[in-house]
Design an enzyme around this catalytic site. Structure first.
Site, mmCIF file in Angstrom:
data_model
loop_
_atom_site.group_PDB
_atom_site.id
_atom_site.type_symbol
_atom_site.label_atom_id
_atom_site.label_comp_id
_atom_site.label_asym_id
_atom_site.label_seq_id
_atom_site.Cartn_x
_atom_site.Cartn_y
_atom_site.Cartn_z
ATOM 1 N N ASN A 120 0.830 -1.207 0.000
ATOM 2 C CA ASN A 120 0.000 0.000 0.000
ATOM 3 C C ASN A 120 0.858 1.249 0.000
ATOM 4 O OD1 ASN A 120 -0.519 1.930 2.528
ATOM 5 N ND2 ASN A 120 0.192 -0.048 3.320
ATOM 6 N N PHE A 124 -1.653 8.287 4.374
ATOM 7 C CA PHE A 124 -2.443 8.900 5.454
ATOM 8 C C PHE A 124 -3.700 9.600 4.931
ATOM 9 C CE2 PHE A 124 1.419 9.734 8.529
ATOM 10 C CZ PHE A 124 1.521 8.386 8.749
ATOM 11 N N SER A 185 5.623 5.518 8.628
ATOM 12 C CA SER A 185 4.978 5.161 7.363
ATOM 13 C C SER A 185 5.936 5.495 6.224
ATOM 14 C CB SER A 185 3.690 5.952 7.173
ATOM 15 O OG SER A 185 3.313 5.904 5.814
ATOM 16 N N ASN A 187 4.998 6.203 3.319
ATOM 17 C CA ASN A 187 4.225 6.850 2.259
ATOM 18 C C ASN A 187 4.019 8.353 2.421
ATOM 19 O OD1 ASN A 187 3.884 4.334 0.946
ATOM 20 N ND2 ASN A 187 2.326 3.810 2.479
ATOM 21 N N THR A 188 4.625 8.939 3.439
ATOM 22 C CA THR A 188 4.625 10.403 3.567
ATOM 23 C C THR A 188 6.074 10.836 3.412
ATOM 24 O OG1 THR A 188 2.685 10.463 5.001
ATOM 25 C CG2 THR A 188 4.180 12.336 5.151
ATOM 26 N N LYS A 221 5.744 4.162 17.120
ATOM 27 C CA LYS A 221 5.688 3.057 16.136
ATOM 28 C C LYS A 221 6.856 3.183 15.176
ATOM 29 C CE LYS A 221 2.584 0.589 13.049
ATOM 30 N NZ LYS A 221 1.190 0.422 12.621
ATOM 31 N N ASN A 250 5.900 -1.093 11.441
ATOM 32 C CA ASN A 250 5.088 -0.640 10.322
ATOM 33 C C ASN A 250 5.432 -1.491 9.092
ATOM 34 O OD1 ASN A 250 3.475 1.131 8.674
ATOM 35 N ND2 ASN A 250 3.861 2.734 10.189
#
Ligand SMILES: Cc1cc2nc3c(=O)[nH]c(=O)nc-3n(C[C@H](O)[C@H](O)[C@H](O)COP(=O)(O)O)c2cc1C
Length: 358
Positions: A120, A124, A185, A187-188, A221, A250
């Site tokens: 994925n 966010f 994450s 993805n940021t 995390k 994560n």
């Protein structure tokens, strides 16, 4: 074939995000009846005493079962009433950011069916803290522990990140039983840079006054892509900043597979190595807890984690592939295991398991 298998047959015909959105729509509108229909509502299950676990949570709340729902599935806290009515020990919602944001362009969620994994790059996507707060207020928690996972907005610069986390902490500390600082994450853009010790220290120092006012247990995390050598310093920082603990891990970056984060079985080994390193660095410090997540898919993964010294876990991807029957099976397996070792409490079981040589 159970009800979840039938549901999955239909859902897996759709693209993953559409399936996710439609499922969340149904689960948020008919939480009790769907939990009952799937045979997973806790009111239908035989009482299983002694499976609970006391963790650093606000108001001394305990997890009713040592497996919780990981962040990212219920980003907007829409379906707490469903997830808390099935045998999850706790439910973590979010990641929530101060302002609503769309996330990355679609498609951004992919199934890797053979490997029981997901890729994925959501970024966010969420409705922002005001809406999530309202959802939390009106949800039925069925007495379960609810955690809130916090992230900065994409448009917020690294220098301003602390401000975002302050806004979020202030908003959710009174309503969440634990909070999670998410800087892991993939993805940021730039988010994971906040995992270096100096940035983490600035971040937690920046939250100090708010934490003194409302003291909600705070977890960090981390990513599985940290180098193992960096982990002891992160654990040390968690100790220094009086965090409740660490959530590991994560999703992992696998550029050979695609852009984004990999979860599920493909993450299992990497997640396990990081978790074991965290446990080693924590030693027997009673003030730090590890919540293990990442690739946990079978009961044998739980056994391995417990034998290594861990206690609480979370799942996301295995739940997508196996559904509520997974929780029912794990519950039965645990009860059987506790009988085998002649103990009536999960915590006694952990001691007995670690001594067991059979
Ligand atoms: C589609 C998807 C979205 C996710 N979103 C978030 C998120 O918003 N915040 C977060 O901390 N973790 C998020 N995660 C990571 C999970 O919480 C978990 O750490 C990771 O998937 C590893 O666990 P698993 O192998 O059991 O899925 C997401 C995972 C997936 C698959």
């Amino acid at each position: 074939m159970n009800v979840y298998d039938i549901f999955k047959k239909v859902a897996f015909q759709l693209d993953p995000e559409t399936a996710h959105n439609q499922s969340m729509y149904l689960l948020s509108r008919f939480p009790e009846s769907l939990a009952t229909f799937m045979g997973a509502h806790e009111k239908l299950l035989e009482d299983s005493e002694g499976l609970d676990l006391s963790l650093p949570m606000k108001d001394g709340n305990i997890w009713s079962f040592p497996v919780g729902l990981a962040a990212g599935l219920d980003k907007n806290a829409e379906a707490i009433s469903f997830f808390s009515s099935i045998p999850f020990g706790a439910v973590e919602v979010g990641t929530v950011t101060p302002k609503p944001q769309e996330g990355n362009p679609r498609p951004r969620m992919f199934r890797l069916k053979e490997e029981e994994s997901l890729l994925n790059r959501m970024g966010f996507n969420n409705e922002g803290m005001e809406k999530v707060y309202k959802n939390l207020q009106k949800s039925d928690r069925h007495g379960k522990v609810i955690g809130v996972n916090l992230g900065k907005n994409k448009v917020t610069s690294q220098e301003q990140a602390v401000e975002d986390y302050r806004l979020l902490y202030e908003k959710f500390a009174p309503i969440g039983q634990y909070l999670v600082i998410n800087v892991s994450s993939p993805n940021t853009p730039g988010l994971r840079d906040l995992q270096n010790i100096e940035s983490l220290r600035v971040l937690f120092e920046g939250l100090k006054d708010l934490r003194e006012k409302v003291n909600t247990p705070l977890y960090l995390k981390i990513a599985p892509d940290l180098s193992l050598e960096d982990i002891p310093a992160i654990v040390e920082l968690a100790r220094e900043q009086s965090l409740a603990g660490i959530i590991a891990t994560n999703t992992t970056i696998r550029e050979d597979i695609g852009k984004g984060g990999i979860s599920g079985r493909l993450l299992r080994e990497k997640g396990r190595m990081v978790r074991e390193k965290v446990l080693e660095a924590m030693g027997d410090d009673p003030h730090l807890e590890l919540i293990g997540v990442g690739g946990i898919s079978d009961f044998s993964d739980l056994l391995q984690f417990w034998k290594a010294g861990g206690r609480a876990t979370q799942i996301y991807t295995a739940f997508i592939y196996q559904g509520p029957p997974l929780l029912l099976n794990w519950r039965l397996e645990l009860v059987k295991e506790m009988k085998r070792l002649s103990v009536s409490k999960f915590t006694d079981y952990l001691d007995a398991l670690r001594e067991d040589r059979s």
